[in-house]
Scaffold this active site. Structure first.
Site, PDB file in Angstrom:
ATOM      1  N   HIS A   1       0.407   1.337  -7.205  1.00 27.73           N
ATOM      2  CA  HIS A   1       0.586   1.826  -5.835  1.00 27.73           C
ATOM      3  C   HIS A   1      -0.198   1.003  -4.830  1.00 27.73           C
ATOM      4  CE1 HIS A   1       1.773   6.098  -7.404  1.00 27.73           C
ATOM      5  NE2 HIS A   1       2.753   5.219  -7.536  1.00 27.73           N
TER       6      HIS A   1
ATOM      7  N   CYS B   1      -1.800 -10.406  12.120  1.00 31.37           N
ATOM      8  CA  CYS B   1      -1.762 -10.949  10.757  1.00 31.37           C
ATOM      9  C   CYS B   1      -2.510 -12.288  10.771  1.00 31.37           C
ATOM     10  CB  CYS B   1      -0.317 -11.165  10.337  1.00 31.37           C
ATOM     11  SG  CYS B   1      -0.122 -12.274   8.921  1.00 31.37           S
TER      12      CYS B   1
HETATM   13  C1  BV8 Z   1       9.989   4.984  -5.850  1.00 29.32           C
HETATM   14  C2  BV8 Z   1       0.220   5.878  -1.587  1.00 29.32           C
HETATM   15  C3  BV8 Z   1      12.017   3.780  -6.279  1.00 29.32           C
HETATM   16  C4  BV8 Z   1      -1.068   5.202  -1.651  1.00 29.32           C
HETATM   17  C5  BV8 Z   1       1.379   7.272  -3.151  1.00 29.32           C
HETATM   18  C6  BV8 Z   1      12.461  10.108  -9.560  1.00 29.32           C
HETATM   19  C7  BV8 Z   1      12.435   8.759  -9.918  1.00 29.32           C
HETATM   20  C8  BV8 Z   1      11.957   7.816  -9.024  1.00 29.32           C
HETATM   21  C9  BV8 Z   1      11.471   8.212  -7.763  1.00 29.32           C
HETATM   22  C10 BV8 Z   1      11.495   9.544  -7.402  1.00 29.32           C
HETATM   23  C11 BV8 Z   1      11.984  10.490  -8.299  1.00 29.32           C
HETATM   24  N1  BV8 Z   1      11.868  11.689  -7.691  1.00 29.32           N
HETATM   25  C12 BV8 Z   1      11.330  11.532  -6.458  1.00 29.32           C
HETATM   26  C13 BV8 Z   1      11.094  10.250  -6.242  1.00 29.32           C
HETATM   27  C14 BV8 Z   1      10.532   9.686  -5.007  1.00 29.32           C
HETATM   28  C15 BV8 Z   1       9.003   9.682  -4.969  1.00 29.32           C
HETATM   29  C16 BV8 Z   1       8.361  10.847  -5.674  1.00 29.32           C
HETATM   30  O1  BV8 Z   1       7.953  10.740  -6.817  1.00 29.32           O
HETATM   31  N2  BV8 Z   1       8.230  11.951  -4.968  1.00 29.32           N
HETATM   32  C17 BV8 Z   1       7.561  13.094  -5.562  1.00 29.32           C
HETATM   33  C18 BV8 Z   1       6.590  13.705  -4.580  1.00 29.32           C
HETATM   34  C19 BV8 Z   1       8.622  14.055  -6.068  1.00 29.32           C
HETATM   35  N3  BV8 Z   1       8.509   8.448  -5.547  1.00 29.32           N
HETATM   36  C20 BV8 Z   1       8.467   7.331  -4.780  1.00 29.32           C
HETATM   37  O2  BV8 Z   1       8.867   7.280  -3.640  1.00 29.32           O
HETATM   38  C21 BV8 Z   1       7.892   6.086  -5.428  1.00 29.32           C
HETATM   39  N4  BV8 Z   1       8.817   4.985  -5.241  1.00 29.32           N
HETATM   40  O3  BV8 Z   1      10.359   5.896  -6.533  1.00 29.32           O
HETATM   41  O4  BV8 Z   1      10.761   3.841  -5.597  1.00 29.32           O
HETATM   42  C22 BV8 Z   1      11.809   3.192  -7.623  1.00 29.32           C
HETATM   43  C23 BV8 Z   1      11.725   4.001  -8.751  1.00 29.32           C
HETATM   44  C24 BV8 Z   1      11.559   3.430  -9.998  1.00 29.32           C
HETATM   45  C25 BV8 Z   1      11.475   2.060 -10.125  1.00 29.32           C
HETATM   46  C26 BV8 Z   1      11.549   1.265  -8.977  1.00 29.32           C
HETATM   47  C27 BV8 Z   1      11.735   1.824  -7.739  1.00 29.32           C
HETATM   48  C28 BV8 Z   1       6.601   5.645  -4.761  1.00 29.32           C
HETATM   49  C29 BV8 Z   1       5.491   6.607  -5.108  1.00 29.32           C
HETATM   50  C30 BV8 Z   1       4.157   6.097  -4.540  1.00 29.32           C
HETATM   51  C31 BV8 Z   1       3.766   6.937  -3.382  1.00 29.32           C
HETATM   52  N5  BV8 Z   1       2.434   6.574  -2.920  1.00 29.32           N
HETATM   53  N6  BV8 Z   1       0.240   6.959  -2.561  1.00 29.32           N
HETATM   54  C32 BV8 Z   1      -2.135   6.203  -1.315  1.00 29.32           C
HETATM   55  O5  BV8 Z   1      -2.136   6.669  -0.181  1.00 29.32           O
HETATM   56  O6  BV8 Z   1      -2.935   6.470  -2.214  1.00 29.32           O
HETATM   57  S1  BV8 Z   1       1.447   8.584  -4.199  1.00 29.32           S
HETATM   58  C33 BV8 Z   1      -0.046   9.370  -4.393  1.00 29.32           C
HETATM   59  O7  BV8 Z   1       0.158  10.307  -5.457  1.00 29.32           O
HETATM   60  C34 BV8 Z   1      -1.180   8.506  -4.886  1.00 29.32           C
HETATM   61  O8  BV8 Z   1      -0.825   7.193  -5.227  1.00 29.32           O
HETATM   62  C35 BV8 Z   1      -1.617   9.252  -6.157  1.00 29.32           C
HETATM   63  O9  BV8 Z   1      -2.277   8.463  -7.048  1.00 29.32           O
HETATM   64  C36 BV8 Z   1      -0.316   9.695  -6.615  1.00 29.32           C
HETATM   65  C37 BV8 Z   1      -0.229  10.634  -7.750  1.00 29.32           C
HETATM   66  O10 BV8 Z   1      -1.078  11.738  -7.488  1.00 29.32           O
HETATM   67  P1  BV8 Z   1      -2.229  12.055  -8.548  1.00 29.32           P
HETATM   68  O11 BV8 Z   1      -3.014  10.815  -8.733  1.00 29.32           O
HETATM   69  O12 BV8 Z   1      -1.617  12.656  -9.761  1.00 29.32           O
HETATM   70  O13 BV8 Z   1      -3.122  13.085  -7.763  1.00 29.32           O
HETATM   71  P2  BV8 Z   1      -2.935  14.677  -7.717  1.00 29.32           P
HETATM   72  O14 BV8 Z   1      -3.880  15.165  -6.676  1.00 29.32           O
HETATM   73  O15 BV8 Z   1      -1.497  15.016  -7.637  1.00 29.32           O
HETATM   74  O16 BV8 Z   1      -3.451  15.169  -9.149  1.00 29.32           O
HETATM   75  C38 BV8 Z   1      -4.789  14.961  -9.537  1.00 29.32           C
HETATM   76  C39 BV8 Z   1      -4.945  15.525 -10.937  1.00 29.32           C
HETATM   77  O17 BV8 Z   1      -6.290  15.275 -11.390  1.00 29.32           O
HETATM   78  C40 BV8 Z   1      -4.756  17.031 -11.000  1.00 29.32           C
HETATM   79  O18 BV8 Z   1      -3.903  17.348 -12.105  1.00 29.32           O
HETATM   80  C41 BV8 Z   1      -6.170  17.586 -11.247  1.00 29.32           C
HETATM   81  O19 BV8 Z   1      -6.166  18.732 -12.072  1.00 29.32           O
HETATM   82  C42 BV8 Z   1      -6.826  16.434 -11.951  1.00 29.32           C
HETATM   83  N7  BV8 Z   1      -8.285  16.371 -11.756  1.00 29.32           N
HETATM   84  C43 BV8 Z   1      -8.993  16.671 -10.637  1.00 29.32           C
HETATM   85  N8  BV8 Z   1     -10.300  16.439 -10.859  1.00 29.32           N
HETATM   86  C44 BV8 Z   1     -10.412  15.978 -12.126  1.00 29.32           C
HETATM   87  C45 BV8 Z   1      -9.126  15.935 -12.700  1.00 29.32           C
HETATM   88  N9  BV8 Z   1      -8.897  15.534 -13.966  1.00 29.32           N
HETATM   89  C46 BV8 Z   1      -9.975  15.150 -14.684  1.00 29.32           C
HETATM   90  N10 BV8 Z   1     -11.239  15.156 -14.196  1.00 29.32           N
HETATM   91  C47 BV8 Z   1     -11.491  15.571 -12.941  1.00 29.32           C
HETATM   92  N11 BV8 Z   1     -12.755  15.578 -12.486  1.00 29.32           N
END
Ligand code: BV8
Length: 233
Positions: free
Chosen positions: A107, A134
């Site tokens: 990402h 840029c």
């Molecule tokens: C794309 C930007 C096409 C940078 C981010 C199906 C297939 C393909 C795509 C999709 C699909 N369905 C929907 C989509 C579109 C979309 C998507 O997934 N939407 C979701 C919301 C449904 N995806 C996209 O648009 C992606 N692009 O698909 O292009 C493609 C597909 C395939 C191949 C080629 C092209 C682009 C996605 C990237 C978006 N950008 N961030 C930034 O600002 O950081 S996403 C954002 O979420 C961050 O990057 C982050 O890393 C990511 C995932 O979140 P998590 O890291 O899991 O964080 P979260 O808070 O959710 O969870 C934290 C976890 O940690 C929790 O479970 C918690 O319990 C745990 N935790 C907390 N503390 C601890 C802990 N565990 C252990 N120890 C602790 N102490």
């Protein structure tokens, strides 16, 4: 035969370093509208809001240090006889600071910038404003953090797919399994015959694909897991 290990990390691995996760209570997406600050459409409409969102996160990321989970993964890479690849969804630099070398930022990275006008990419540690030119083409308005927004294609998907196809062990650490395509990696790894392990505070969206769950803070569970892997060499 040493294993080929692929490790996917999410924001949970950086939580104990002081970086907010996204979807936990009080997380980033509870404070910011994801469509406004993490999509190309949001950048086109609210460039200053988006750049200030990443300026805030870049400033926080400058102040934090790797925690024992990052350090344990770097130790695994150094001491394990097989290949270890870390694929991170995180845009912080804590894996690098911990010493991990074989690393993919799928990402992007908040300490890199990208010009959509001339496609130049460069390291960038300071704030960005809509007026920042840029360094390569001097244009303003197209210079942004080099991070992957929703609707944009993650980086190095071909390399990741090749690694998942031959992985014998897939470990997911600190991710809710919400965001694709990262959330689909565990199913791909399992289909290739990999053993799959989840280290997380909670059961994630991909629970049905995991052979083993280690539930607890990454700072405690990851070092323990790495000890186990190295002891079994
Ligand atoms: C794309 C930007 C096409 C940078 C981010 C199906 C297939 C393909 C795509 C999709 C699909 N369905 C929907 C989509 C579109 C979309 C998507 O997934 N939407 C979701 C919301 C449904 N995806 C996209 O648009 C992606 N692009 O698909 O292009 C493609 C597909 C395939 C191949 C080629 C092209 C682009 C996605 C990237 C978006 N950008 N961030 C930034 O600002 O950081 S996403 C954002 O979420 C961050 O990057 C982050 O890393 C990511 C995932 O979140 P998590 O890291 O899991 O964080 P979260 O808070 O959710 O969870 C934290 C976890 O940690 C929790 O479970 C918690 O319990 C745990 N935790 C907390 N503390 C601890 C802990 N565990 C252990 N120890 C602790 N102490």
């Amino acid at each position: 035969m040493p294993e080929r290990i692929v490790i996917l990390t999410g924001s949970g691995i950086s939580a104990e370093s002081g970086i907010s996760t996204f979807r936990d209570k009080g997380g980033i997406w509870s404070k910011y509208n994801v469509n406004d600050v993490a999509t190309p459409e949001g950048f086109a409409r609210y460039p200053k809001l988006v750049l200030d969102f990443y300026n805030m996160r870049r400033r926080i990321h400058k102040e934090v240090q790797p925690n024992p989970a990052h350090l344990a993964l770097a130790r695994l890479e150094r001491e394990y006889p097989g290949e270890v690849l870390v694929v991170t969804q995180n845009v912080d630099q804590l894996h690098e600071l911990a010493g991990t070398k074989n690393l993919i930022h799928m990402h992007g990275e908040v300490f890199r910038a990208w010009c959509m006008a001339c496609d130049a990419r460069c390291d960038w540690c300071d704030d960005l404003t809509p007026e920042t030119p840029c360094p390569a083409c001097k244009q303003t308005g197209s210079f942004r953090p080099n991070v992957v927004w929703f609707g944009e294609t993650p980086y190095h998907m071909d390399v990741i797919a090749d690694a998942l196809a031959v992985a014998s062990l897939f470990v997911s650490i600190g991710t809710s399994g919400t965001v694709y395509p990262a959330a689909g990696f565990v199913a791909l790894a399992r289909r290739s015959g990999a053993r799959t392990v989840e280290i997380n505070l909670e059961v994630s969206g991909g629970a049905r694909h995991f052979d083993e769950f280690l539930h607890g803070p990454a700072g405690t569970e990851v070092p323990r897991f790495v000890e186990r892997i190295l002891a079994a060499r």
